[in-house]
Write a protein that holds these residues in place. Structure first.
Motif, PDB file in Angstrom:
ATOM      1  N   PRO A  29       0.724  -1.259  -0.060  1.00  0.00           N
ATOM      2  CA  PRO A  29       0.049  -0.068  -0.108  1.00  0.00           C
ATOM      3  C   PRO A  29       0.935   1.291  -0.239  1.00  0.00           C
ATOM      4  CG  PRO A  29       0.099  -1.072   2.101  1.00  0.00           C
ATOM      5  CD  PRO A  29       0.934  -1.873   1.230  1.00  0.00           C
ATOM      6  N   THR A  30       0.767   2.016  -0.958  1.00  0.00           N
ATOM      7  CA  THR A  30       1.296   3.362  -1.204  1.00  0.00           C
ATOM      8  C   THR A  30       0.475   4.427  -1.879  1.00  0.00           C
ATOM      9  OG1 THR A  30       3.474   4.539  -2.138  1.00  0.00           O
ATOM     10  CG2 THR A  30       2.314   2.521  -3.129  1.00  0.00           C
ATOM     11  N   GLN A  31       0.663   5.497  -1.336  1.00  0.00           N
ATOM     12  CA  GLN A  31       0.046   6.639  -1.952  1.00  0.00           C
ATOM     13  C   GLN A  31       0.877   7.343  -3.141  1.00  0.00           C
ATOM     14  OE1 GLN A  31      -0.652   8.508   2.046  1.00  0.00           O
ATOM     15  NE2 GLN A  31      -2.108   9.625   0.708  1.00  0.00           N
ATOM     16  N   THR A  32       2.149   6.903  -3.187  1.00  0.00           N
ATOM     17  CA  THR A  32       3.160   7.310  -4.379  1.00  0.00           C
ATOM     18  C   THR A  32       3.923   6.350  -4.849  1.00  0.00           C
ATOM     19  OG1 THR A  32       4.553   8.020  -2.510  1.00  0.00           O
ATOM     20  CG2 THR A  32       3.384   9.533  -3.355  1.00  0.00           C
ATOM     21  N   PRO A  33       3.267   5.679  -5.498  1.00  0.00           N
ATOM     22  CA  PRO A  33       4.125   4.384  -6.152  1.00  0.00           C
ATOM     23  C   PRO A  33       5.473   4.836  -7.347  1.00  0.00           C
ATOM     24  CG  PRO A  33       2.011   4.650  -7.481  1.00  0.00           C
ATOM     25  CD  PRO A  33       1.884   5.666  -6.399  1.00  0.00           C
ATOM     26  N   ASP A  34       5.173   6.021  -7.739  1.00  0.00           N
ATOM     27  CA  ASP A  34       6.446   6.435  -8.498  1.00  0.00           C
ATOM     28  C   ASP A  34       7.373   6.655  -7.479  1.00  0.00           C
ATOM     29  OD1 ASP A  34       7.637   6.775 -11.125  1.00  0.00           O
ATOM     30  OD2 ASP A  34       7.782   8.771 -10.365  1.00  0.00           O
ATOM     31  N   ARG A  35       7.164   7.070  -6.352  1.00  0.00           N
ATOM     32  CA  ARG A  35       8.241   7.641  -5.355  1.00  0.00           C
ATOM     33  C   ARG A  35       9.009   6.414  -4.913  1.00  0.00           C
ATOM     34  NH1 ARG A  35       7.639  11.918  -0.267  1.00  0.00           N
ATOM     35  NH2 ARG A  35       9.707  11.672   0.059  1.00  0.00           N
ATOM     36  N   ALA A  36       8.289   5.355  -4.640  1.00  0.00           N
ATOM     37  CA  ALA A  36       8.757   3.866  -4.176  1.00  0.00           C
ATOM     38  C   ALA A  36      10.021   3.343  -5.386  1.00  0.00           C
ATOM     39  CB  ALA A  36       7.634   2.851  -3.813  1.00  0.00           C
ATOM     40  N   ARG A  37       9.188   3.318  -6.705  1.00  0.00           N
ATOM     41  CA  ARG A  37       9.967   2.883  -7.785  1.00  0.00           C
ATOM     42  C   ARG A  37      11.405   3.867  -7.933  1.00  0.00           C
ATOM     43  NH1 ARG A  37       6.293   3.432 -11.954  1.00  0.00           N
ATOM     44  NH2 ARG A  37       6.440   1.110 -12.084  1.00  0.00           N
ATOM     45  N   GLN A  38      11.409   5.101  -7.716  1.00  0.00           N
ATOM     46  CA  GLN A  38      12.423   6.043  -7.872  1.00  0.00           C
ATOM     47  C   GLN A  38      13.451   5.860  -6.736  1.00  0.00           C
ATOM     48  OE1 GLN A  38      13.315   7.741 -10.619  1.00  0.00           O
ATOM     49  NE2 GLN A  38      11.392   7.578 -11.659  1.00  0.00           N
ATOM     50  N   GLU A  39      12.924   5.743  -5.515  1.00  0.00           N
ATOM     51  CA  GLU A  39      13.747   5.579  -4.353  1.00  0.00           C
ATOM     52  C   GLU A  39      14.629   4.254  -4.316  1.00  0.00           C
ATOM     53  OE1 GLU A  39      12.619   7.169  -0.611  1.00  0.00           O
ATOM     54  OE2 GLU A  39      11.843   8.798  -1.401  1.00  0.00           O
ATOM     55  N   THR A  40      13.811   3.242  -4.859  1.00  0.00           N
ATOM     56  CA  THR A  40      14.118   1.866  -4.950  1.00  0.00           C
ATOM     57  C   THR A  40      15.430   1.691  -6.008  1.00  0.00           C
ATOM     58  OG1 THR A  40      12.430   0.848  -3.984  1.00  0.00           O
ATOM     59  CG2 THR A  40      13.661  -0.601  -5.472  1.00  0.00           C
ATOM     60  N   ALA A  41      15.095   2.428  -7.113  1.00  0.00           N
ATOM     61  CA  ALA A  41      16.076   2.608  -8.283  1.00  0.00           C
ATOM     62  C   ALA A  41      17.443   3.271  -7.630  1.00  0.00           C
ATOM     63  CB  ALA A  41      15.506   3.248  -9.415  1.00  0.00           C
ATOM     64  N   THR A  42      17.191   4.323  -7.024  1.00  0.00           N
ATOM     65  CA  THR A  42      18.533   5.021  -6.552  1.00  0.00           C
ATOM     66  C   THR A  42      19.259   4.428  -5.689  1.00  0.00           C
ATOM     67  OG1 THR A  42      17.356   7.171  -6.816  1.00  0.00           O
ATOM     68  CG2 THR A  42      19.225   7.019  -5.363  1.00  0.00           C
ATOM     69  N   LEU A  43      18.653   3.498  -4.689  1.00  0.00           N
ATOM     70  CA  LEU A  43      19.286   2.836  -3.580  1.00  0.00           C
ATOM     71  C   LEU A  43      20.297   1.726  -4.357  1.00  0.00           C
ATOM     72  CD1 LEU A  43      19.479   1.789  -0.587  1.00  0.00           C
ATOM     73  CD2 LEU A  43      17.595   0.231  -1.061  1.00  0.00           C
ATOM     74  N   LEU A  44      19.463   1.113  -5.225  1.00  0.00           N
ATOM     75  CA  LEU A  44      20.268  -0.119  -5.967  1.00  0.00           C
ATOM     76  C   LEU A  44      21.181   0.243  -7.138  1.00  0.00           C
ATOM     77  CD1 LEU A  44      17.342  -2.743  -5.618  1.00  0.00           C
ATOM     78  CD2 LEU A  44      19.102  -2.469  -4.081  1.00  0.00           C
ATOM     79  N   GLY A  45      21.088   1.389  -7.619  1.00  0.00           N
ATOM     80  CA  GLY A  45      21.794   2.040  -8.854  1.00  0.00           C
ATOM     81  C   GLY A  45      21.014   1.202  -9.844  1.00  0.00           C
ATOM     82  N   ILE A  46      19.849   1.088 -10.183  1.00  0.00           N
ATOM     83  CA  ILE A  46      19.388   0.493 -11.596  1.00  0.00           C
ATOM     84  C   ILE A  46      18.368   1.476 -12.251  1.00  0.00           C
ATOM     85  CG2 ILE A  46      19.741  -1.888 -10.217  1.00  0.00           C
ATOM     86  CD1 ILE A  46      16.925  -1.940  -9.593  1.00  0.00           C
ATOM     87  N   PRO A  47      18.020   1.098 -13.533  1.00  0.00           N
ATOM     88  CA  PRO A  47      17.059   2.017 -13.951  1.00  0.00           C
ATOM     89  C   PRO A  47      15.716   1.964 -13.435  1.00  0.00           C
ATOM     90  CG  PRO A  47      18.348   0.475 -15.757  1.00  0.00           C
ATOM     91  CD  PRO A  47      18.664  -0.084 -14.172  1.00  0.00           C
ATOM     92  N   PRO A  48      14.923   2.841 -13.009  1.00  0.00           N
ATOM     93  CA  PRO A  48      13.507   2.906 -12.456  1.00  0.00           C
ATOM     94  C   PRO A  48      12.687   1.820 -13.038  1.00  0.00           C
ATOM     95  CG  PRO A  48      14.267   5.082 -12.870  1.00  0.00           C
ATOM     96  CD  PRO A  48      15.334   4.133 -13.505  1.00  0.00           C
ATOM     97  N   GLU A  49      12.944   1.598 -14.609  1.00  0.00           N
ATOM     98  CA  GLU A  49      11.818   0.518 -15.192  1.00  0.00           C
ATOM     99  C   GLU A  49      12.244  -0.888 -15.012  1.00  0.00           C
ATOM    100  OE1 GLU A  49      15.179   2.268 -18.371  1.00  0.00           O
ATOM    101  OE2 GLU A  49      13.851   3.090 -16.477  1.00  0.00           O
ATOM    102  N   ASN A  50      13.163  -1.054 -14.185  1.00  0.00           N
ATOM    103  CA  ASN A  50      13.490  -2.414 -13.736  1.00  0.00           C
ATOM    104  C   ASN A  50      12.821  -2.577 -12.275  1.00  0.00           C
ATOM    105  OD1 ASN A  50      15.136  -2.421 -15.877  1.00  0.00           O
ATOM    106  ND2 ASN A  50      16.911  -3.156 -14.798  1.00  0.00           N
ATOM    107  N   VAL A  51      12.046  -1.751 -11.955  1.00  0.00           N
ATOM    108  CA  VAL A  51      11.330  -1.963 -10.504  1.00  0.00           C
ATOM    109  C   VAL A  51      10.036  -1.885 -10.884  1.00  0.00           C
ATOM    110  CG1 VAL A  51      10.892  -1.065  -8.274  1.00  0.00           C
ATOM    111  CG2 VAL A  51      13.045  -0.506  -9.367  1.00  0.00           C
ATOM    112  N   SER A  52       9.206  -2.830 -10.625  1.00  0.00           N
ATOM    113  CA  SER A  52       7.738  -3.200 -10.768  1.00  0.00           C
ATOM    114  C   SER A  52       6.990  -2.798  -9.394  1.00  0.00           C
ATOM    115  CB  SER A  52       7.424  -4.494 -11.333  1.00  0.00           C
ATOM    116  OG  SER A  52       7.583  -5.550 -10.155  1.00  0.00           O
ATOM    117  N   VAL A  53       5.770  -2.108  -9.464  1.00  0.00           N
ATOM    118  CA  VAL A  53       5.104  -1.929  -8.365  1.00  0.00           C
ATOM    119  C   VAL A  53       3.604  -2.074  -8.289  1.00  0.00           C
ATOM    120  CG1 VAL A  53       4.576   0.014  -6.605  1.00  0.00           C
ATOM    121  CG2 VAL A  53       6.540   0.144  -7.830  1.00  0.00           C
ATOM    122  N   ALA A  54       3.127  -3.184  -7.701  1.00  0.00           N
ATOM    123  CA  ALA A  54       2.032  -3.434  -7.600  1.00  0.00           C
ATOM    124  C   ALA A  54       1.132  -3.088  -6.207  1.00  0.00           C
ATOM    125  CB  ALA A  54       1.528  -5.155  -7.415  1.00  0.00           C
ATOM    126  N   ILE A  55       0.151  -2.140  -6.489  1.00  0.00           N
ATOM    127  CA  ILE A  55      -0.585  -1.427  -5.256  1.00  0.00           C
ATOM    128  C   ILE A  55      -1.722  -2.243  -4.800  1.00  0.00           C
ATOM    129  CG2 ILE A  55      -1.619   0.637  -4.649  1.00  0.00           C
ATOM    130  CD1 ILE A  55      -0.229   2.108  -7.171  1.00  0.00           C
TER     131      ILE A  55
END
Length: 281
Positions: A29-55
């Motif tokens: 559950p998140t109100q900002t799925p794109d923020r979850a994706r972007q912060e995960t990508a930044t943490l791991l040093g991977i492209p945001p498109e490699n992160v899938s988010v199901a709400i």
């Protein structure tokens, strides 16, 4: 004044994460799925498109789930143990490690002339990490000749976050309570007192208005009519409030009774003008 307040949603912070090399699966559950994706990508040093988010559905968000700290925590644990992980905060975690509604304090002053007309209004708001703690163009702006509304913000190391209807969630109560006191000092009915101000803002406004006077008048009139305002009922105490924020106009009349010396709500009449609501789906 209002202290720092935890969001205390029914469902504490939680998220599922599965880190698999340069790809990540996120569910929760998140109100900002794109923020979850972007912060995960930044943490791991991977492209945001490699992160899938199901709400999933939320057991309460109220602004707390605008952040992604609990998402990143699940990601870090999953990366560390190289396995899928579901993190669920305890209620103690939720309350002590949360992001709080900013603390604020308001000071109101008003001036009345000999007829009981409000000719001066002053509001000063001070907050901690609250940004603008007041709303300069809100009612009673436009209805008072002499008006001063100020806002001061203090930086604090306490983690703060938006709390449903930021700032206005408490400003509305403070403002409406004060206007009741001014009406009492003026010897006027609280509904009539508000209507006088609104009619002044409509027919002879002072400065620019940040709200639609007709829509505000509309909800006040409807709440007054539906509740039979002015009707005396033995043992029942009545209160009224009218406020505009987030594009909506609301007026409420409340009937209270005393049970063992404590107030208890008996009935509420609520008039809402939120405009046209459109579901994009």
């Amino acid at each position: 004044q209002c202290p720092f307040l935890a969001h205390s949603p029914m469902e504490p912070e939680n998220f599922f994460a599965h880190v698999q090399g340069d790809k990540v699966e996120l569910v929760g559950p998140t109100q900002t799925p794109d923020r979850a994706r972007q912060e995960t990508a930044t943490l791991l040093g991977i492209p945001p498109e490699n992160v899938s988010v199901a709400i999933t559905r939320l057991g309460g968000g109220f602004g707390r789930r605008l952040r992604a700290d609990y998402v990143v925590e699940a990601v870090e644990v999953s990366r560390a143990i190289q396995a899928p992980v579901k993190v669920t905060w305890s209620r103690e975690d939720e309350l002590t490690g949360g992001a709080y509604r900013p603390a604020v304090r308001y000071r109101f002053e008003a001036a009345l002339d000999a007829t009981g007309t409000m000719i001066g209004y002053k509001l000063r708001g001070v907050g901690m990490n609250a940004g603008n703690t007041t709303r300069e163009s809100n009612f009673p702006t436009g209805a008072v000749d002499h008006l001063l509304i100020e806002s001061v913000d203090h930086a604090s190391t306490i983690t703060t976050n938006a709390w449903r209807a930021p700032i206005t969630n408490f400003l509305a109560y403070a403002e409406q309570s004060f206007l009741d006191e001014v009406a009492l000092a003026a010897g006027k009915d609280p509904v009539d007192f508000r209507m006088e101000l609104l009619n002044r803002a409509k027919t002879n406004p002072v400065g620019e208005l940040g709200y639609d006077v007709d829509r505000m008048i509309g909800v006040v009139k409807m709440a007054k009519e539906k509740s039979n305002w002015g009707e005396k009922k033995p043992g029942i105490f009545r209160g009224v409030a009218a406020y505009f924020c987030h594009a909506s106009y609301v007026a409420e009349v409340v009937d209270l009774i005393l049970v063992n010396g404590k107030p208890k709500i008996k009935k509420v009449w609520c008039a809402v003008d939120c405009g046209i609501v459109i579901n994009p789906d």
